[in-house]
Design a protein around this motif. Structure first.
Motif, PDB file in Angstrom:
ATOM      1  N   LEU A   1      55.567  33.217  33.246  1.00  0.00           N
ATOM      2  CA  LEU A   1      55.675  34.206  32.187  1.00  0.00           C
ATOM      3  C   LEU A   1      55.419  33.440  30.900  1.00  0.00           C
ATOM      4  O   LEU A   1      56.341  32.943  30.252  1.00  0.00           O
ATOM      5  N   GLY A   2      54.132  33.296  30.560  1.00  0.00           N
ATOM      6  CA  GLY A   2      53.777  32.365  29.500  1.00  0.00           C
ATOM      7  C   GLY A   2      54.176  30.970  29.955  1.00  0.00           C
ATOM      8  O   GLY A   2      53.812  30.533  31.050  1.00  0.00           O
ATOM      9  N   GLU A   3      54.949  30.276  29.120  1.00  0.00           N
ATOM     10  CA  GLU A   3      55.469  28.969  29.503  1.00  0.00           C
ATOM     11  C   GLU A   3      56.775  29.079  30.285  1.00  0.00           C
ATOM     12  O   GLU A   3      57.245  28.090  30.841  1.00  0.00           O
ATOM     13  N   TRP A   4      57.377  30.247  30.317  1.00  0.00           N
ATOM     14  CA  TRP A   4      58.571  30.458  31.116  1.00  0.00           C
ATOM     15  C   TRP A   4      58.185  30.526  32.591  1.00  0.00           C
ATOM     16  O   TRP A   4      57.009  30.764  32.930  1.00  0.00           O
ATOM     17  N   VAL A   5      59.169  30.330  33.458  1.00  0.00           N
ATOM     18  CA  VAL A   5      58.924  30.423  34.897  1.00  0.00           C
ATOM     19  C   VAL A   5      60.030  31.260  35.523  1.00  0.00           C
ATOM     20  O   VAL A   5      61.219  30.908  35.450  1.00  0.00           O
ATOM     21  N   LEU A   6      59.635  32.381  36.126  1.00  0.00           N
ATOM     22  CA  LEU A   6      60.571  33.228  36.862  1.00  0.00           C
ATOM     23  C   LEU A   6      60.759  32.634  38.251  1.00  0.00           C
ATOM     24  O   LEU A   6      59.778  32.391  38.961  1.00  0.00           O
ATOM     25  N   ARG A   7      62.017  32.406  38.661  1.00  0.00           N
ATOM     26  CA  ARG A   7      62.281  31.700  39.909  1.00  0.00           C
ATOM     27  C   ARG A   7      63.277  32.478  40.769  1.00  0.00           C
ATOM     28  O   ARG A   7      64.283  32.979  40.264  1.00  0.00           O
ATOM     29  N   ALA A   8      62.981  32.545  42.051  1.00  0.00           N
ATOM     30  CA  ALA A   8      63.903  33.149  43.019  1.00  0.00           C
ATOM     31  C   ALA A   8      63.835  32.324  44.293  1.00  0.00           C
ATOM     32  O   ALA A   8      62.750  32.044  44.805  1.00  0.00           O
ATOM     33  N   ALA A   9      64.992  31.909  44.784  1.00  0.00           N
ATOM     34  CA  ALA A   9      65.048  31.056  45.974  1.00  0.00           C
ATOM     35  C   ALA A   9      66.128  31.563  46.910  1.00  0.00           C
ATOM     36  O   ALA A   9      67.119  32.154  46.465  1.00  0.00           O
ATOM     37  N   PRO A  10      65.971  31.329  48.209  1.00  0.00           N
ATOM     38  CA  PRO A  10      66.999  31.730  49.176  1.00  0.00           C
ATOM     39  C   PRO A  10      68.238  30.852  49.040  1.00  0.00           C
ATOM     40  O   PRO A  10      68.220  29.843  48.321  1.00  0.00           O
TER      41      PRO A  10
ATOM     42  N   LEU B   1      54.873  36.565  25.046  1.00  0.00           N
ATOM     43  CA  LEU B   1      55.061  37.979  24.731  1.00  0.00           C
ATOM     44  C   LEU B   1      56.142  38.099  23.668  1.00  0.00           C
ATOM     45  O   LEU B   1      56.940  37.166  23.481  1.00  0.00           O
ATOM     46  N   PRO B   2      56.221  39.211  22.974  1.00  0.00           N
ATOM     47  CA  PRO B   2      57.390  39.433  22.122  1.00  0.00           C
ATOM     48  C   PRO B   2      58.660  39.312  22.963  1.00  0.00           C
ATOM     49  O   PRO B   2      58.678  39.674  24.142  1.00  0.00           O
ATOM     50  N   LEU B   3      59.708  38.776  22.364  1.00  0.00           N
ATOM     51  CA  LEU B   3      60.902  38.452  23.136  1.00  0.00           C
ATOM     52  C   LEU B   3      61.461  39.655  23.876  1.00  0.00           C
ATOM     53  O   LEU B   3      61.870  39.536  25.047  1.00  0.00           O
ATOM     54  N   GLY B   4      61.475  40.826  23.250  1.00  0.00           N
ATOM     55  CA  GLY B   4      62.004  42.016  23.929  1.00  0.00           C
ATOM     56  C   GLY B   4      61.228  42.347  25.194  1.00  0.00           C
ATOM     57  O   GLY B   4      61.818  42.695  26.231  1.00  0.00           O
ATOM     58  N   GLU B   5      59.887  42.258  25.122  1.00  0.00           N
ATOM     59  CA  GLU B   5      59.072  42.522  26.309  1.00  0.00           C
ATOM     60  C   GLU B   5      59.300  41.460  27.387  1.00  0.00           C
ATOM     61  O   GLU B   5      59.359  41.773  28.585  1.00  0.00           O
ATOM     62  N   ALA B   6      59.439  40.205  26.964  1.00  0.00           N
ATOM     63  CA  ALA B   6      59.680  39.137  27.935  1.00  0.00           C
ATOM     64  C   ALA B   6      61.000  39.353  28.662  1.00  0.00           C
ATOM     65  O   ALA B   6      61.090  39.181  29.884  1.00  0.00           O
ATOM     66  N   VAL B   7      62.025  39.741  27.926  1.00  0.00           N
ATOM     67  CA  VAL B   7      63.336  39.979  28.540  1.00  0.00           C
ATOM     68  C   VAL B   7      63.259  41.104  29.552  1.00  0.00           C
ATOM     69  O   VAL B   7      63.861  41.038  30.632  1.00  0.00           O
ATOM     70  N   GLU B   8      62.511  42.152  29.228  1.00  0.00           N
ATOM     71  CA  GLU B   8      62.380  43.259  30.183  1.00  0.00           C
ATOM     72  C   GLU B   8      61.647  42.806  31.434  1.00  0.00           C
ATOM     73  O   GLU B   8      61.991  43.215  32.547  1.00  0.00           O
ATOM     74  N   ARG B   9      60.652  41.940  31.307  1.00  0.00           N
ATOM     75  CA  ARG B   9      59.976  41.390  32.484  1.00  0.00           C
ATOM     76  C   ARG B   9      60.949  40.581  33.338  1.00  0.00           C
ATOM     77  O   ARG B   9      60.916  40.625  34.571  1.00  0.00           O
ATOM     78  N   VAL B  10      61.817  39.825  32.673  1.00  0.00           N
ATOM     79  CA  VAL B  10      62.821  39.041  33.394  1.00  0.00           C
ATOM     80  C   VAL B  10      63.751  39.967  34.167  1.00  0.00           C
ATOM     81  O   VAL B  10      64.041  39.751  35.363  1.00  0.00           O
ATOM     82  N   ARG B  11      64.227  41.008  33.522  1.00  0.00           N
ATOM     83  CA  ARG B  11      65.135  41.945  34.185  1.00  0.00           C
ATOM     84  C   ARG B  11      64.475  42.582  35.409  1.00  0.00           C
ATOM     85  O   ARG B  11      65.092  42.685  36.478  1.00  0.00           O
ATOM     86  N   ARG B  12      63.222  42.998  35.271  1.00  0.00           N
ATOM     87  CA  ARG B  12      62.533  43.637  36.403  1.00  0.00           C
ATOM     88  C   ARG B  12      62.372  42.661  37.564  1.00  0.00           C
ATOM     89  O   ARG B  12      62.525  43.031  38.726  1.00  0.00           O
ATOM     90  N   PHE B  13      62.040  41.423  37.254  1.00  0.00           N
ATOM     91  CA  PHE B  13      61.851  40.423  38.305  1.00  0.00           C
ATOM     92  C   PHE B  13      63.126  40.240  39.115  1.00  0.00           C
ATOM     93  O   PHE B  13      63.102  40.230  40.357  1.00  0.00           O
ATOM     94  N   TYR B  14      64.252  40.116  38.439  1.00  0.00           N
ATOM     95  CA  TYR B  14      65.497  39.849  39.177  1.00  0.00           C
ATOM     96  C   TYR B  14      66.057  41.103  39.844  1.00  0.00           C
ATOM     97  O   TYR B  14      66.737  40.991  40.877  1.00  0.00           O
ATOM     98  N   ARG B  15      65.765  42.275  39.318  1.00  0.00           N
ATOM     99  CA  ARG B  15      66.111  43.495  40.056  1.00  0.00           C
ATOM    100  C   ARG B  15      65.326  43.543  41.361  1.00  0.00           C
ATOM    101  O   ARG B  15      65.862  43.910  42.409  1.00  0.00           O
ATOM    102  N   ARG B  16      64.059  43.177  41.284  1.00  0.00           N
ATOM    103  CA  ARG B  16      63.215  43.191  42.479  1.00  0.00           C
ATOM    104  C   ARG B  16      63.715  42.213  43.537  1.00  0.00           C
ATOM    105  O   ARG B  16      63.578  42.468  44.742  1.00  0.00           O
ATOM    106  N   HIS B  17      64.289  41.113  43.105  1.00  0.00           N
ATOM    107  CA  HIS B  17      64.784  40.102  44.048  1.00  0.00           C
ATOM    108  C   HIS B  17      66.294  40.205  44.286  1.00  0.00           C
ATOM    109  O   HIS B  17      66.873  39.331  44.932  1.00  0.00           O
TER     110      HIS B  17
END
Length: 317
Positions: free
Chosen positions: A108-117, A138-154
């Motif tokens: 996510l840009g320079e951020w990295v979304l991570r999910a592990a067992p 991305l604008p911080l608000g949009e980035a945070v929403e992407r983070v939330r969606r990723f972790y809801r999915r996992h």
């Protein structure tokens, strides 16, 4: 005109052998701009000290013999920061990914979304948080929403690993993210060769029955791919290592509370470093929680230096 000052320098002596020092010395027979004796500084590692002279090896490998009678002043100086210490916190933290074969990592840009067992039966924060260092692109608000969606999915809570006191830490707090309350950790680095030498020297001074890996403390090695687990005896002490290029991550170093302060952690550390060195690793990294002074002292004694400190933030409800 005398070539040498009438006094001996303070702060120097045989105790600086092996240390990085700077020495100001007179150049016999040469005149400086002010009409007095010419002087110059020599910076390097002191390799010898006698009654009459010292030897300093510069960083280019050249050796300088300096008559003590010509020394004006001098002092030890800190070691030159290693190249690894100049690596960004984000780049150091990316080596954490070597701990898992099946880590999901999405940029996510320079951020990295991570999910592990689960690891050892539980979810680990390092593998189940967004590495929020650098810009998300991305604008911080949009980035945070992407983070939330990723972790809801996992099916994970939304967590962010940030550099303590950094810009992202402040920006997320401004949006209501709060420190998790545990897990703040120093990320420490060391040269594998230096840390291994330190461990070996310490173990050589311990009584054989205290912590030497013979008898009941003989280490067992569980190696798979680029990872190693070392177990002493029946599990009294253990630790793990994971290779990533010429970096090695050390983690899960544990000693039975009833057997602590006997050098067992150093035995485990030495075994892991020796294995890493045999596979070409030059830099070791580890995380040590900020409220664990005993472990911090252990690692610093063997040459580990804090590169940065990180914490976990949790998203507001």
């Amino acid at each position: 005109m005398a070539d040498a000052p009438p006094h001996r320098p303070r702060g120097l002596g045989p105790h600086v052998v092996g240390q990085r020092i700077v020495v100001r010395r007179v150049l016999p027979g040469e005149t400086g701009p002010s009409g007095g004796p010419a002087m110059t500084d020599v910076l390097g590692v002191c390799t010898a000290w006698s009654e009459d002279e010292c030897v300093v090896v510069r960083e280019d490998g050249s050796s300088v013999r300096i008559a003590l009678a010509h020394v004006v002043s001098g002092k030890p100086v800190p070691p030159r920061p290693s190249v690894r210490q100049r690596v960004s916190p984000r780049d150091v933290q990316r080596h954490v990914e070597s701990l898992w074969d099946d880590l999901v990592a999405e940029p996510l840009g320079e951020w990295v979304l991570r999910a592990a067992p689960p690891y050892d039966g539980r979810l680990r924060r390092r593998g189940n948080s967004v590495l929020a260092m650098g810009s998300p692109g991305l604008p911080l608000g949009e980035a945070v929403e992407r983070v939330r969606r990723f972790y809801r999915r996992h099916n994970r809570p939304a967590l962010a690993q940030v550099q303590s006191g950094g810009d992202v830490d402040a920006d997320l707090r401004g949006l209501g993210w709060q420190p998790l309350g545990s897990g703040d950790a120093h990320c420490q680095l060391a040269a594998v060769s230096r840390a291994l030498r330190s461990c070996t020297a310490e173990l050589s001074r311990l009584p054989r029955e205290s912590a030497r890996p013979e008898g009941a403390m003989t280490p067992r090695y569980l190696e798979e791919g680029g990872r190693l687990e070392v177990v002493l005896g029946d599990g009294t002490a253990r630790g793990r290592a994971a290779l990533d290029t010429d970096w090695v991550g050390l983690h899960s170093i544990e000693v039975d509370p009833a057997r602590r302060r006997r050098g067992l952690a150093t035995v485990v550390l030495a075994e892991l470093l020796d294995w890493a060195a045999s596979h070409g690793a030059t830099t070791a990294w580890l995380h040590v929680e900020t409220d664990n002074p005993g472990a911090i002292a252990l690692y610093e004694r063997h040459g580990f230096v804090t590169h940065h400190t990180s914490r976990y933030l949790t998203a507001p409800e």
